[in-house]
Design an enzyme around this catalytic site. Structure first.
Site, mmCIF file in Angstrom:
data_model
loop_
_atom_site.group_PDB
_atom_site.id
_atom_site.type_symbol
_atom_site.label_atom_id
_atom_site.label_comp_id
_atom_site.label_asym_id
_atom_site.label_seq_id
_atom_site.Cartn_x
_atom_site.Cartn_y
_atom_site.Cartn_z
ATOM 1 C CE1 TYR A 5 -4.250 0.858 -0.407
ATOM 2 C CE2 TYR A 5 -4.427 -1.317 0.588
ATOM 3 C CZ TYR A 5 -4.992 -0.281 -0.134
ATOM 4 O OH TYR A 5 -6.264 -0.389 -0.603
ATOM 5 C CD GLU A 17 -4.779 5.350 0.592
ATOM 6 O OE1 GLU A 17 -4.661 6.052 1.612
ATOM 7 O OE2 GLU A 17 -5.800 4.704 0.324
ATOM 8 C CG ASP A 69 -7.765 10.086 -24.457
ATOM 9 O OD1 ASP A 69 -6.750 9.362 -24.503
ATOM 10 O OD2 ASP A 69 -8.907 9.649 -24.226
ATOM 11 C CB THR A 79 -4.332 3.643 -22.535
ATOM 12 O OG1 THR A 79 -4.078 3.749 -23.936
ATOM 13 C CG2 THR A 79 -5.797 3.939 -22.259
ATOM 14 C CE LYS A 114 -6.702 1.874 -25.715
ATOM 15 N NZ LYS A 114 -7.775 2.884 -25.810
ATOM 16 N NE ARG A 122 -5.998 -4.688 -20.501
ATOM 17 C CZ ARG A 122 -6.332 -4.308 -21.733
ATOM 18 N NH1 ARG A 122 -7.174 -3.307 -21.916
ATOM 19 N NH2 ARG A 122 -5.844 -4.929 -22.789
HETATM 20 C C1 LIG Z 1 -8.880 3.157 -25.024
HETATM 21 C C2 LIG Z 1 -9.203 4.583 -24.827
HETATM 22 C C3 LIG Z 1 -9.591 5.067 -23.566
HETATM 23 C C4 LIG Z 1 -9.966 4.180 -22.408
HETATM 24 O O1 LIG Z 1 -9.048 3.394 -21.885
HETATM 25 P P1 LIG Z 1 -9.455 2.201 -20.874
HETATM 26 O O2 LIG Z 1 -8.136 1.783 -20.364
HETATM 27 O O3 LIG Z 1 -10.154 1.181 -21.719
HETATM 28 O O4 LIG Z 1 -10.341 2.781 -19.837
HETATM 29 C C5 LIG Z 1 -9.756 6.427 -23.430
HETATM 30 N N1 LIG Z 1 -9.572 7.263 -24.463
HETATM 31 C C6 LIG Z 1 -9.243 6.829 -25.696
HETATM 32 C C7 LIG Z 1 -9.063 7.827 -26.804
HETATM 33 C C8 LIG Z 1 -9.066 5.479 -25.918
HETATM 34 O O5 LIG Z 1 -8.773 5.061 -27.153
#
Ligand SMILES: *Cc1c(COP(=O)(O)O)cnc(C)c1O
Length: 412
Positions: free
Chosen positions: A52, A54, A198, A224, A227, A233
């Site tokens: 833990y 935090e 994002d 994220t 990807k 993840r």
């Molecule tokens: C995949 C994705 C997310 C979400 O990610 P998770 O890990 O599935 O919650 C947010 N924004 C964009 C543009 C994405 O492609």
């Protein structure tokens, strides 16, 4: 690996191995997926999961964090170096919570924000009404051009100046073209709003130098890590120093509790991998592969949304070829080829049975495939779609796909 799982829980052991086999024997075209390195996998299963912690490095609410502090600081330092960020928070557990933290740092409930429509490439967390983002904030969406199916920056500028949002969001989940982040910065400056992105899908391409990287001049950027960036993840947030305190407070204690330090260690490893020169080759190969795959599909008569791709992903308007999105996804799956059905701009079908499929090249590139293999992948896809109602033929293709994939085994 997994000898203890085998002893303690043979059923889960079988499922883990079956999933590994599925991943190795099929053609994975889902553009949001990738294959992490064995080092990243090992860190995910490490002792760090027990701790833990935090708080943030040097300021924890629990004792015993002298090791964890070093792990998290290393992840932060590598991430800042990778993207040229002033500040980084490596604690968000996934992309959606990262976006939630970003909004709550910059907006009050009810404030106006702008993002791209879901049906034209935006993400659920970019203001869709079924999602927290659409429920908590007043999202107004921009779209793509009817003619080109691409972003029209003059239209976006006009709309932003009319709507006067507090936050302008770019970065998408199903947009096959380069994003002109400098143009977004200029629009946000003219409108006097926060400029955020994002980059979940394209982060690996930004880090690898094959897509413009908005981090140095945007206010806040979320991504994220699983990807194209090819980490575990999870997710991270990067921002200018002036937003660092707001972002850190929004993540903890605003939204999350104890950070997942085993995942943060895995992220640190992935960022280290992305800092190596080979990562640039991987990133540029992803884009080359996508271009060749798209062109090969066009040669078979398929219509690509926007007419092509600049990045890792391709949207194919399969309805134009007489197949619906759901039919295509199912037929391809029976042939061992995985993709997802997807809406296309100005969709005439429904989200459940849209006109398109979304495919991409990150996994195949990680497995070592190059341009010549992309042509074979296109021919497998075409054969499967032509035989979509012939289960025997699809099973036969699946066998051929397996033989093809045997030359590119990533997890021994
Ligand atoms: C995949 C994705 C997310 C979400 O990610 P998770 O890990 O599935 O919650 C947010 N924004 C964009 C543009 C994405 O492609």
């Amino acid at each position: 690996m997994f000898e203890n799982v085998k002893k303690v829980d043979p059923l889960i052991y079988d499922y883990i191995l079956a999933e590994k086999e599925r991943q190795m024997e099929g053609i994975e075209l889902i553009p949001s997926e990738n294959l992490v390195s064995p080092a990243v996998l090992e860190a995910l299963g490490s002792y760090l999961t027990n701790k833990y912690s935090e708080g943030y490095p040097g300021r924890r609410y629990y004792g015993g964090n002298e090791v964890v502090d070093k792990v998290e600081q290393l992840a932060i330092d590598r991430l800042k170096q990778l993207f040229g960020a002033e500040h980084a928070n490596v604690q968000p557990n996934s992309g959606s919570p990262a976006n939630m933290a970003m909004y709550s740092a910059l907006l009050n409930v009810g404030d106006k924000a702008m993002g791209l429509k879901l049906t034209e490439g935006g993400h659920l967390t970019h203001g869709h009404k079924v999602n927290f983002s659409g429920k908590l904030y007043n999202f107004v969406q921009y779209g793509v051009s009817k003619e080109s199916e691409m972003l029209d920056y003059d239209e976006i500028r006009k709309k932003v100046l009319e709507e006067k949002p507090k936050l302008l969001l770019s970065g998408y989940t199903a947009y096959p073209r380069n994003i002109d982040f400098k143009e977004f910065r200029s629009i946000a400056d003219e409108a006097g709003c926060y400029c955020v992105a994002d980059i979940a899908h394209i982060a690996g391409l930004c880090a690898g130098g094959v897509h413009e990287n908005p981090v140095p001049y945007f206010d806040v950027v979320t991504t994220t890590t699983h990807k194209t960036l090819r980490g575990p993840r999870s997710a991270v947030i990067m921002c200018k120093n002036e937003f660092s305190e707001k972002i850190d407070k929004a993540v903890f204690p605003g939204l999350q509790g104890g950070p997942h330090e085993h995942v943060i260690a895995a992220k640190a490893i992935a960022f280290g991998e992305a800092l190596k020169p080979e990562f640039k080759d991987y990133a540029s190969q992803i884009v080359k592969n996508a271009r060749v795959l798209g062109e090969a599909l066009q040669d078979y008569g398929y219509r690509l949304v926007t007419g092509g791709t600049d990045n890792h992903l391709i949207l194919v308007d399969v309805r134009k070829s007489g197949v619906s999105g759901i039919e295509a996804e199912k037929a391809l799956e029976k042939a061992g080829i995985y993709c997802n059905k997807n809406t296309i701009p100005f969709e005439t079908g429904s989200p459940w049975d849209p006109s398109g499929i979304r495919i991409g090249t990150p996994v195949l590139t990680t497995r070592g495939m190059k341009e010549s293999e992309m042509k074979e992948v296109a021919s497998f896809m075409h054969l499967a779609l032509k035989n979509k109602d012939n289960d025997a033929k699809l099973a036969e293709i699946k066998n051929k796909v397996k033989l093809f994939c045997n030359n590119f085994i990533f997890y021994k």
